[in-house]
Design an enzyme around this catalytic site. Structure first.
Site, short mmCIF file in Angstrom:
data_model
loop_
_atom_site.label_atom_id
_atom_site.label_comp_id
_atom_site.label_asym_id
_atom_site.label_seq_id
_atom_site.Cartn_x
_atom_site.Cartn_y
_atom_site.Cartn_z
N SER A 102 8.05 49.66 75.84
CA SER A 102 7.55 49.21 74.55
C SER A 102 7.75 47.73 74.27
O SER A 102 6.98 47.14 73.53
CB SER A 102 8.16 50.05 73.43
OG SER A 102 9.56 50.11 73.55
N HIS A 118 2.97 54.53 74.32
CA HIS A 118 2.07 53.37 74.33
C HIS A 118 0.93 53.49 75.33
O HIS A 118 0.13 52.57 75.48
CB HIS A 118 2.87 52.09 74.60
CG HIS A 118 3.88 51.82 73.54
ND1 HIS A 118 3.59 51.20 72.36
CD2 HIS A 118 5.20 52.13 73.48
CE1 HIS A 118 4.68 51.12 71.61
NE2 HIS A 118 5.68 51.69 72.26
N LYS A 165 0.24 55.84 67.15
CA LYS A 165 -0.06 54.51 67.72
C LYS A 165 -1.56 54.46 68.04
O LYS A 165 -2.34 54.43 67.11
CB LYS A 165 0.87 54.27 68.90
CG LYS A 165 2.29 54.07 68.37
CD LYS A 165 3.37 53.98 69.40
CE LYS A 165 4.70 53.72 68.66
NZ LYS A 165 5.87 54.09 69.42
C1 LIG Z 1 7.22 54.62 68.87
C2 LIG Z 1 7.93 55.27 69.98
C3 LIG Z 1 8.57 56.50 69.81
C4 LIG Z 1 8.73 57.14 68.46
O1 LIG Z 1 7.53 57.67 68.02
P1 LIG Z 1 7.34 57.89 66.44
O2 LIG Z 1 6.21 58.85 66.36
O3 LIG Z 1 7.04 56.56 65.87
O4 LIG Z 1 8.61 58.46 65.94
C5 LIG Z 1 9.11 57.12 70.91
N1 LIG Z 1 9.07 56.54 72.13
C6 LIG Z 1 8.49 55.33 72.33
C7 LIG Z 1 8.47 54.73 73.70
C8 LIG Z 1 7.91 54.66 71.26
O5 LIG Z 1 7.36 53.46 71.43
#
Ligand SMILES: *Cc1c(COP(=O)(O)O)cnc(C)c1O
Length: 395
Positions: free
Chosen positions: A178, A206, A241
């Site tokens: 990330s 992502h 996302k």
């Molecule tokens: C954003 C993210 C999460 C958490 O997801 P949410 O739905 O925002 O709680 C978990 N793992 C990674 C790698 C992320 O980037």
């Protein structure tokens, strides 16, 4: 006991320049957003495909609310599991090419639920050092022995796996990291899991929607490199996302999913997400697969940034995904660049230690299909001007 000790901690953070502040968004998410009363060009959302404000998704959410109301009213195991959730789980399994899928409220909860349902005291977890915080928190909560390996270091991982005598072994990795934007060596990780009889949990937060020709994520991206023995893979992705809405899911073998329904505490002891969100997500899956131009636009913008940005000291980190971090180095310099961009109406987040290692403060530039070529060119021009500007430098 009063809260004065917290005031001291807060003051310390402020003094160290580490106090986190929230911006208030007054518009939908998008390339241009209204933030704290000002219109800015934003390069810091995870809305990679520009779906968070897509008219078809909004319409599907409204129709879902008309049909199901706004709240689920109960947990999935009581009476909160709606026909929209059920259909979405089926569609997610089909979409990812895995046998079954289970919805969770968030990615954070999915990771907590899966890892604690699968591992206990006599088990071992092998984690990439740059994994997301939710995976590390889950590992601690599971009480399994946790071993971290240097980022993408397969040799160290192999040594750790070879010497483990644990009952169950789980290798855990972000599929797309990330803060760095690079892609995990999935075929190699899977080969090690085969060799040492371990499971592989891939967190594709992502990659889902973004990677692969039809946006099916990291497994589609790597599909040509090996044949899947999907029985070992635990695939997790988030839906807030690229998918533009909210939530997360885990997909894999039918026994895995059946066990999670019984044992994943963050699935069982929480209210189901509003069915209207599942309705919006069904539309999102359709748009992700159908509107291939969104991934093509993203790839074009990534190329434009990589080839167009000519800098001396600051460097784009190697990444083929829409996460394009610009390595600055010193924290104050990264903050100053971010502030200077903001004065020019461009929003890019500065990421500092402890989120990233000491001395690697960076601007986390994220591109979206909602950006135009002219938007990215504006960012390139601003960064090139700022690098020569003594206001921004710590040297
Ligand atoms: C954003 C993210 C999460 C958490 O997801 P949410 O739905 O925002 O709680 C978990 N793992 C990674 C790698 C992320 O980037």
């Amino acid at each position: 006991m009063t809260f004065s000790s917290l005031s001291l901690d807060l003051q310390q953070r402020e003094a160290d320049g580490l106090l986190r502040r929230r911006r208030t968004l007054e518009s939908p998410q998008g390339a241009r957003v209204r933030v704290d009363g000002e219109e800015v060009l934003s390069f810091c959302s995870n809305d990679y495909l520009g779906l968070a404000n897509h008219p078809a998704l909004i319409q599907a959410a409204c129709a879902g609310a008309q049909h199901f109301g706004v709240g689920a009213g109960a947990s999935h195991l009581v009476t909160g599991h709606s026909a929209a959730h059920q259909e979405l789980e089926q569609k997610l399994a089909e979409f990812t090419g895995l046998p079954a899928a289970l919805l969770f409220s968030t990615g954070y909860m999915a990771n907590l639920g899966v890892i604690t349902a699968l591992l206990g005291r006599n088990d071992a977890l092998f984690a990439d050092k740059l994994n997301h915080a939710s995976l590390n928190d889950a590992a601690l909560l599971s009480r399994a022995r946790m071993m971290r390996y240097p980022h993408a270091d397969l040799a160290v991982l192999e040594r750790q796996l070879a010497s483990s005598t644990a009952r169950r072994k789980l290798v855990v990795s972000d599929a797309v990291f990330s803060m760095d934007g690079d892609i995990a060596p999935v075929p190699e990780l899977l080969a090690l899991c085969e060799k040492y009889d371990a499971w592989l949990l891939l967190d594709d937060a992502h990659g889902f929607g973004v990677l692969g020709k039809t946006g099916r994520g990291v497994l589609e991206h790597c599909a040509s490199q090996f044949t899947f023995h999907t029985s070992r893979i635990i695939y997790m992705a988030t839906l807030g996302k690229a998918a533009g809405v909210f939530g997360a899911f885990v997909a894999g073998a039918p026994e895995l999913i059946a066990w999670l329904v019984q044992a994943a505490r963050s699935y069982i002891y929480t209210t189901a997400t509003p069915p209207m969100l599942a309705a919006a997500l069904l539309e999102s899956l359709r748009v992700i697969a159908a509107e291939t131009w969104r991934r093509e636009r993203l790839a074009e913008l990534v190329k434009l940034l990589q080839h167009g940005l000519k800098l001396q000291r600051w460097q784009l980190m190697p990444s083929e995904t829409p996460i394009q971090p610009l390595l600055i180095g010193p924290s104050q310099e990264a903050v100053r660049v971010s502030e200077n961009l903001r004065q020019r109406g461009i929003l890019v987040a500065a990421i500092r230690p402890p989120t990233v290692p000491q001395g690697t403060a960076r601007l986390r530039i994220t591109l979206s299909a909602a950006h135009s070529v002219a938007d990215v060119q504006r960012l390139i021009d601003a960064l090139q001007q700022l690098e020569g500007n003594p206001d921004c430098s710590c040297m």
